[in-house]
Motif scaffolding. Sequence first.
Motif, PDB file in Angstrom:
ATOM      1  N   MET A   1       6.669  21.958  -7.890  1.00 54.54           N
ATOM      2  CA  MET A   1       5.280  22.323  -8.100  1.00 54.54           C
ATOM      3  C   MET A   1       5.224  23.786  -8.517  1.00 54.54           C
ATOM      4  N   ARG A   2       4.453  24.071  -9.585  1.00 51.53           N
ATOM      5  CA  ARG A   2       4.325  25.445 -10.064  1.00 51.53           C
ATOM      6  C   ARG A   2       2.865  25.711 -10.408  1.00 51.53           C
ATOM      7  N   MET A   3       2.333  26.840  -9.930  1.00 57.58           N
ATOM      8  CA  MET A   3       0.968  27.251 -10.258  1.00 57.58           C
ATOM      9  C   MET A   3       1.013  28.644 -10.864  1.00 57.58           C
ATOM     10  N   ARG A   4       0.208  28.839 -11.928  1.00 56.98           N
ATOM     11  CA  ARG A   4       0.105  30.140 -12.576  1.00 56.98           C
ATOM     12  C   ARG A   4      -1.350  30.556 -12.666  1.00 56.98           C
ATOM     13  N   ARG A   5      -1.598  31.835 -12.483  1.00 57.69           N
ATOM     14  CA  ARG A   5      -2.955  32.362 -12.643  1.00 57.69           C
ATOM     15  C   ARG A   5      -2.870  33.863 -12.864  1.00 57.69           C
ATOM     16  N   ALA A   6      -3.510  34.332 -13.941  1.00 60.78           N
ATOM     17  CA  ALA A   6      -3.615  35.759 -14.243  1.00 60.78           C
ATOM     18  C   ALA A   6      -2.248  36.447 -14.240  1.00 60.78           C
ATOM     19  N   GLY A   7      -1.255  35.772 -14.814  1.00 62.77           N
ATOM     20  CA  GLY A   7       0.073  36.356 -14.884  1.00 62.77           C
ATOM     21  C   GLY A   7       0.867  36.275 -13.599  1.00 62.77           C
ATOM     22  N   ARG A   8       0.313  35.673 -12.574  1.00 63.77           N
ATOM     23  CA  ARG A   8       1.008  35.513 -11.299  1.00 63.77           C
ATOM     24  C   ARG A   8       1.452  34.061 -11.160  1.00 63.77           C
ATOM     25  N   GLU A   9       2.538  33.854 -10.448  1.00 62.39           N
ATOM     26  CA  GLU A   9       3.111  32.512 -10.377  1.00 62.39           C
ATOM     27  C   GLU A   9       3.646  32.220  -8.979  1.00 62.39           C
ATOM     28  N   LEU A  10       3.422  30.982  -8.526  1.00 65.57           N
ATOM     29  CA  LEU A  10       3.969  30.508  -7.257  1.00 65.57           C
ATOM     30  C   LEU A  10       4.562  29.128  -7.483  1.00 65.57           C
ATOM     31  N   SER A  11       5.774  28.914  -6.999  1.00 69.26           N
ATOM     32  CA  SER A  11       6.391  27.600  -7.129  1.00 69.26           C
ATOM     33  C   SER A  11       7.017  27.181  -5.806  1.00 69.26           C
ATOM     34  N   LEU A  12       6.917  25.882  -5.522  1.00 67.21           N
ATOM     35  CA  LEU A  12       7.556  25.274  -4.361  1.00 67.21           C
ATOM     36  C   LEU A  12       8.450  24.148  -4.855  1.00 67.21           C
ATOM     37  N   SER A  13       9.643  24.036  -4.280  1.00 66.11           N
ATOM     38  CA  SER A  13      10.590  23.019  -4.712  1.00 66.11           C
ATOM     39  C   SER A  13      11.135  22.263  -3.513  1.00 66.11           C
ATOM     40  N   TRP A  14      11.284  20.943  -3.670  1.00 62.50           N
ATOM     41  CA  TRP A  14      11.974  20.147  -2.663  1.00 62.50           C
ATOM     42  C   TRP A  14      13.447  20.572  -2.677  1.00 62.50           C
ATOM     43  N   PRO A  15      14.090  20.670  -1.512  1.00 61.56           N
ATOM     44  CA  PRO A  15      15.444  21.246  -1.474  1.00 61.56           C
ATOM     45  C   PRO A  15      16.539  20.384  -2.106  1.00 61.56           C
ATOM     46  N   THR A  16      16.252  19.114  -2.396  1.00 62.66           N
ATOM     47  CA  THR A  16      17.245  18.260  -3.051  1.00 62.66           C
ATOM     48  C   THR A  16      16.644  17.685  -4.332  1.00 62.66           C
ATOM     49  N   LEU A  17      17.498  17.073  -5.152  1.00 62.44           N
ATOM     50  CA  LEU A  17      17.045  16.484  -6.405  1.00 62.44           C
ATOM     51  C   LEU A  17      16.070  15.352  -6.120  1.00 62.44           C
ATOM     52  N   LEU A  18      14.918  15.374  -6.788  1.00 61.45           N
ATOM     53  CA  LEU A  18      13.898  14.355  -6.559  1.00 61.45           C
ATOM     54  C   LEU A  18      14.156  13.129  -7.427  1.00 61.45           C
ATOM     55  N   PRO A  19      13.791  11.935  -6.929  1.00 65.11           N
ATOM     56  CA  PRO A  19      13.889  10.738  -7.758  1.00 65.11           C
ATOM     57  C   PRO A  19      12.791  10.736  -8.816  1.00 65.11           C
ATOM     58  N   LYS A  20      12.903   9.828  -9.761  1.00 64.02           N
ATOM     59  CA  LYS A  20      11.874   9.692 -10.787  1.00 64.02           C
ATOM     60  C   LYS A  20      10.558   9.273 -10.132  1.00 64.02           C
ATOM     61  N   PRO A  21       9.446   9.961 -10.441  1.00 64.67           N
ATOM     62  CA  PRO A  21       8.181   9.642  -9.780  1.00 64.67           C
ATOM     63  C   PRO A  21       7.500   8.412 -10.360  1.00 64.67           C
ATOM     64  N   GLU A  22       6.684   7.789  -9.532  1.00 64.57           N
ATOM     65  CA  GLU A  22       5.779   6.730  -9.977  1.00 64.57           C
ATOM     66  C   GLU A  22       4.409   7.387 -10.155  1.00 64.57           C
ATOM     67  N   VAL A  23       3.900   7.408 -11.387  1.00 65.35           N
ATOM     68  CA  VAL A  23       2.688   8.159 -11.705  1.00 65.35           C
ATOM     69  C   VAL A  23       1.509   7.214 -11.879  1.00 65.35           C
ATOM     70  N   GLU A  24       0.421   7.536 -11.206  1.00 62.54           N
ATOM     71  CA  GLU A  24      -0.837   6.798 -11.355  1.00 62.54           C
ATOM     72  C   GLU A  24      -1.978   7.801 -11.362  1.00 62.54           C
ATOM     73  N   GLY A  25      -2.578   8.008 -12.536  1.00 61.45           N
ATOM     74  CA  GLY A  25      -3.639   9.004 -12.653  1.00 61.45           C
ATOM     75  C   GLY A  25      -3.101  10.388 -12.332  1.00 61.45           C
ATOM     76  N   ALA A  26      -3.756  11.077 -11.405  1.00 61.99           N
ATOM     77  CA  ALA A  26      -3.362  12.439 -11.025  1.00 61.99           C
ATOM     78  C   ALA A  26      -2.313  12.458  -9.924  1.00 61.99           C
ATOM     79  N   VAL A  27      -1.838  11.281  -9.495  1.00 59.75           N
ATOM     80  CA  VAL A  27      -0.928  11.185  -8.355  1.00 59.75           C
ATOM     81  C   VAL A  27       0.470  10.803  -8.827  1.00 59.75           C
ATOM     82  N   ALA A  28       1.459  11.594  -8.403  1.00 60.05           N
ATOM     83  CA  ALA A  28       2.865  11.279  -8.662  1.00 60.05           C
ATOM     84  C   ALA A  28       3.536  11.042  -7.312  1.00 60.05           C
ATOM     85  N   THR A  29       4.116   9.853  -7.124  1.00 57.43           N
ATOM     86  CA  THR A  29       4.784   9.504  -5.883  1.00 57.43           C
ATOM     87  C   THR A  29       6.292   9.481  -6.104  1.00 57.43           C
ATOM     88  N   TYR A  30       6.993  10.295  -5.320  1.00 59.25           N
ATOM     89  CA  TYR A  30       8.452  10.330  -5.364  1.00 59.25           C
ATOM     90  C   TYR A  30       8.966   9.494  -4.186  1.00 59.25           C
TER      91      TYR A  30
END
Length: 204
Positions: A1-30
Amino acid sequence: MRMRRAGRELSLSWPTLLPKPEVEGAVATYPSVLPGVDLRMTAQADGFAQLLVVKSAEAAANPELSELRLELDTRGLSVQETSEGGLQALDEGAKGAVFEAPKPMMWDSSPGDSPAAAQSRTTAAGETAGHGASATGAEEPGKEPAAGESGKLAPVEVEVPDGQGELVLTPDADVLRGEDTAYPVFIDPQWHSPKATAWTMVSK
């Protein structure tokens, strides 16, 4: 997950490799980021909601759920804990909040007996109550309870260790592994830009 605003950035990452997500609308399920645990990410207009779905007592017994460590990376920001138990990502220069996270919550699938829970079960079909899941009535088969509908609701402790390289979440042990816990259990941290940034005024 990465968010940017006004030149500032914050990212959070799961500590291991994620599986391919199942996407439905705005929701991604890993699926199965841990055995019996799904990670559900929902994109929102001003941020995102992250929901961990712990499906069974066997899954909850995993010691990795006792303390969840997410990789944290920022650009031009300093992440600090708030007095309410949430987090703020502050601009290193102006010291204003660029992103915010309320205190994370977690809950199980047992039906609540409070007046608010009873009302939400009868009136909130199709709406969102509290944190995360859809408020469509905990007593309906196959439906997930929202936080306000659950019989077991507790905060998740959050910490940013020195160095700002990790975000540490400590789930409530009784909700996660209690003898009367009803699964699935939901753990719901979320981030957004300060609410005032979503306002506008039109004079004509």
